[in-house]
Design an enzyme around this catalytic site. Structure first.
Site, PDB file in Angstrom:
ATOM      1  N   HIS A 168       0.835  -1.199   0.000  1.00 29.02           N
ATOM      2  CA  HIS A 168       0.000   0.000   0.000  1.00 29.02           C
ATOM      3  C   HIS A 168       0.881   1.265   0.000  1.00 29.02           C
ATOM      4  O   HIS A 168       2.004   1.241   0.514  1.00 29.02           O
ATOM      5  CB  HIS A 168      -0.864   0.050   1.268  1.00 29.02           C
ATOM      6  CG  HIS A 168      -2.010  -0.909   1.270  1.00 29.02           C
ATOM      7  ND1 HIS A 168      -2.248  -1.772   2.308  1.00 29.02           N
ATOM      8  CD2 HIS A 168      -3.010  -1.111   0.373  1.00 29.02           C
ATOM      9  CE1 HIS A 168      -3.339  -2.479   2.052  1.00 29.02           C
ATOM     10  NE2 HIS A 168      -3.821  -2.113   0.879  1.00 29.02           N
ATOM     11  N   CYS A 255      -2.718   0.867   9.588  1.00 26.47           N
ATOM     12  CA  CYS A 255      -3.804  -0.015   9.130  1.00 26.47           C
ATOM     13  C   CYS A 255      -4.795  -0.360  10.232  1.00 26.47           C
ATOM     14  O   CYS A 255      -5.905  -0.796   9.941  1.00 26.47           O
ATOM     15  CB  CYS A 255      -3.244  -1.331   8.616  1.00 26.47           C
ATOM     16  SG  CYS A 255      -1.604  -1.265   7.951  1.00 26.47           S
TER      17      CYS A 255
END
Ligand code: CIR
Length: 262
Positions: A168, A255
């Site tokens: 990511h 996250c």
């Protein structure tokens, strides 16, 4: 409400499930232990609370091994939750599973209607812009369909590239303050932060880049002493937190929460 990209009244987390041992990973270095993961997660929640924020912790969701990584299913902006479309099969349903909780907690919920995909881990918000990194999980179509939604909330959306082999965009970058990013040299080399001041992670400490500025504190994964020292010398209050189990399934500090102000 001001566009404060790092001042938050609230956060939302989800306790790791026992099924986290089945979480996705690029390279197998062994399964995470749900028990140790929960201990590290408790320390994380306590640390967010210590900044003065109200932190809600949802029950584990065994149906979704990666659901502790709650950030990937939604984007919270200006008191609104935008339900995203996570771009991998085992995670797509996390958004619908989370939606009822966000309906209760947030001022409003907006559904990203798209044939594309966007993971929250690819979205980095500053005071003025929402950067969306294209990746193996986030598609251009998804980013384009998100553009008018964030524009209505007062943000310009900028599409950037996540270098290959990085899960990511925020695996290797994070916001430190309105003008400053923490990033690995590899991610910063793409030029995406040219209009910001950039502090690089130390060599061999790339995992430190998945940090979070949350109110007065920069939370950093433990085991990155040179990057911690650099941030300390730059004037940031740094608190280190263990992420040994999240790391086994390619996760880090950002996250594990949705951060917002109401
Ligand atoms: C996954 O591959 O989706 C999870 N095992 C890790 C997600 C980490 N989330 C993030 O970087 N925002």
């Amino acid at each position: 409400m001001a566009n404060h990209s790092y001042l938050f009244s609230h956060a939302l987390c989800r306790t790791p499930s026992n099924s986290v041992a089945d979480g996705l990973r690029a390279e197998d270095q062994g399964d995470p232990s749900a028990e140790v993961f929960r201990q590290e997660h408790e320390a994380y929640v306590a640390a967010l609370r210590a900044t003065g924020a109200e932190v809600t912790v949802l029950a584990p969701d065994e149906a979704f091994p990666d659901s502790v990584f709650i950030e990937d299913a939604a984007l919270c902006l200006k008191g609104q939750a935008i339900m995203l479309r996570p771009g991998t099969e085992t995670r797509l349903g996390e958004s619908a599973a989370l939606r009822p909780d966000l309906v209760k907690l947030m001022n409003g919920v907006i559904d990203l209607e798209t044939a594309g995909f966007v993971d929250g881990g690819d979205i980095l918000c500053s005071d003025t812009e929402v950067m969306v990194g294209l990746s193996a999980r986030t598609t251009r179509q998804g980013a384009e369909d998100l553009t008018p939604i964030v524009a209505d909330l007062g943000y310009a959306l900028r599409i950037v590239e996540t270098p290959a082999d990085i899960l990511h965009f925020k695996t290797e970058s994070s916001l430190l303050d309105a003008e400053t990013m923490l990033a690995t040299p590899k991610l910063a080399a793409s030029g995406c932060f040219d209009q910001y001041r950039v502090i690089h992670t130390a060599e061999g400490e790339e995992a430190a880049a998945n940090a979070i500025r949350f109110n007065d504190t920069v939370f950093l994964s433990s085991g990155n002493p040179r990057t911690a020292e650099t941030l300390d010398q730059a004037g940031y209050k740094v608190v280190q937190l263990p992420t040994t189990q999240a790391a086994l399934v390619d996760g880090g500090l950002s996250c594990m929460s949705l951060r917002f102000s109401l």
